[in-house]
Design a protein around this motif. Sequence first.
Motif, PDB file in Angstrom:
ATOM      1  N   UNK A  17       0.831  -1.198   0.000  1.00 26.94           N
ATOM      2  CA  UNK A  17       0.000   0.000   0.000  1.00 26.94           C
ATOM      3  C   UNK A  17       0.872   1.258   0.000  1.00 26.94           C
ATOM      4  N   UNK A  18       1.937   1.222   0.787  1.00 30.05           N
ATOM      5  CA  UNK A  18       2.831   2.378   0.883  1.00 30.05           C
ATOM      6  C   UNK A  18       3.456   2.712  -0.461  1.00 30.05           C
ATOM      7  N   UNK A  19       3.949   1.661  -1.130  1.00 30.33           N
ATOM      8  CA  UNK A  19       4.582   1.851  -2.436  1.00 30.33           C
ATOM      9  C   UNK A  19       3.582   2.464  -3.409  1.00 30.33           C
ATOM     10  N   UNK A  76       1.467   7.544  -6.184  1.00 31.24           N
ATOM     11  CA  UNK A  76       0.445   8.547  -6.461  1.00 31.24           C
ATOM     12  C   UNK A  76       0.738   9.859  -5.754  1.00 31.24           C
ATOM     13  N   UNK A  77       1.915   9.950  -5.194  1.00 33.23           N
ATOM     14  CA  UNK A  77       2.326  11.201  -4.559  1.00 33.23           C
ATOM     15  C   UNK A  77       1.705  11.452  -3.201  1.00 33.23           C
ATOM     16  N   UNK A  78       1.221  10.394  -2.536  1.00 30.32           N
ATOM     17  CA  UNK A  78       0.610  10.582  -1.221  1.00 30.32           C
ATOM     18  C   UNK A  78       1.615  10.259  -0.112  1.00 30.32           C
ATOM     19  N   UNK A  79       1.530  11.019   0.970  1.00 25.38           N
ATOM     20  CA  UNK A  79       2.416  10.781   2.107  1.00 25.38           C
ATOM     21  C   UNK A  79       1.831   9.655   2.954  1.00 25.38           C
ATOM     22  N   UNK A  80       2.687   8.947   3.749  1.00 26.00           N
ATOM     23  CA  UNK A  80       2.199   7.852   4.607  1.00 26.00           C
ATOM     24  C   UNK A  80       1.042   8.274   5.502  1.00 26.00           C
ATOM     25  N   UNK A  81       1.120   9.500   6.053  1.00 23.96           N
ATOM     26  CA  UNK A  81       0.068   9.971   6.953  1.00 23.96           C
ATOM     27  C   UNK A  81      -1.291  10.014   6.240  1.00 23.96           C
ATOM     28  N   UNK A  82      -1.261  10.519   5.026  1.00 16.70           N
ATOM     29  CA  UNK A  82      -2.497  10.587   4.235  1.00 16.70           C
ATOM     30  C   UNK A  82      -3.081   9.198   4.018  1.00 16.70           C
TER      31      UNK A  82
END
Lengths: 312, 111
Positions: free
Chosen positions: B80-82, B87-93
């Motif tokens: 999921x992280x990869x 998609x340019x999303x940070x882990x927190x998001x």
Amino acid sequence: MTALPTSLSGKDWAIRTSGLRKSFGKTVALRGIDLTVPEGATYVLVGPNGAGKTTALNIILDLVRADGGQVEALGLDSRRDGPALRAQIGYVPEAQKWECNWMRVATLLAYHGQYFSSWDDEYAARLVKRLEVPLDRRYGKLSKGQARRVQVVLALAHRPPLLVLDEPTDGLDPLARETTLSVLAEHMAEYPTTLLISTHLVHETERLADHMGVLNAGGLRTQVPVSDLQEMLRRYHAQVPEGWSGAGVLDGSVVRRSRNGREIQWTVWGDESMVRASLTESGAAVQDVRALSLEEAAISLLSDEETSHVEA
Amino acid sequence: MDEVRRGRVVGALQPGDLLPSVRQLAADLGVNPNTVKQAYRELEREGVVQMRRGQGTFASDMAVNGAERKRMLREVANRALVDAQRHGAAPEELIDSIREAARSADTEAAG
């Protein structure tokens, strides 16, 4: 650096050829190949059409005489003991048409079975059912795929210690191909068998293969255990500086190189950390390293090392 | 191999359950029987299965260990992280949106 291996280590060979040469007129089909198939292996011989695969198989079976070199298979000299050897080989030939075209498939099976003391009627019947072989049709009237399935039954039903399959999935639709691979896998699990399979479609036999030989223009480019291939062959993607002088680094181990401006993509045989280190030392910045599928590996090995996809 | 491990973790495979024979699995998947044997052997080394001579391969009665479960979840998270990163999303998001998704799944199940 390590070069691409062309010989296998081991001692129990189901097939061993040495210096096999064959020409047809001016066309050189085989230029001295040393092919070794370990006992119990599933050896896939890969190459484009016209690479010499069928010629090699035919010489092993003593259906074609070599100009030079020797074949030892199942401990027999194929040239001296051809009939005895063929009695222990299940063979799926490349060509579909032969002298039995007029026979109905049921007759053909019975006729063929007469030649083999180990022919198993019950097993043949099971295979006929699994592969949906039409028994009441004339062999010569079958489609390419149906004929191929009949050939598979003929090859397997006497449970030979050695199977030689020349393009066994050629002409099969996807479903029949799956069934054939499944039948082969089950056969291998049940009876100890060595397989030599020639194909120009690697991905179709990828799941069965544990050894691969790459034949191109009559020469054996490599033969290796698939596990070695998976471990040693990698594609390296790197950025190189302007006027990079490292093009000669790793010479002898690079299977295929391509370059696009400052990006290079090299397929290299060798220990990954050592290859990385050599590239880095030469000034290249390695960005990505990945393993190749058997098919990708075969394609890389079949392409010409220097001229492939060089874009300035 | 991953299928068997997962089966064990989620409880689909109970201790003592008989796994398909090498022959059966090789035929079903159309793969080299030696590959199947190797996979079973590796699972045996990990304690996930037990091979009994002449009887077959069984899901082992070792308690499903927390480490294995954790390992599996870690894999899911990594994937999921990869994907999120791509998609340019940070882990927190990603974490927030997983919470959100779980909440709406709950509501749907309740409604």
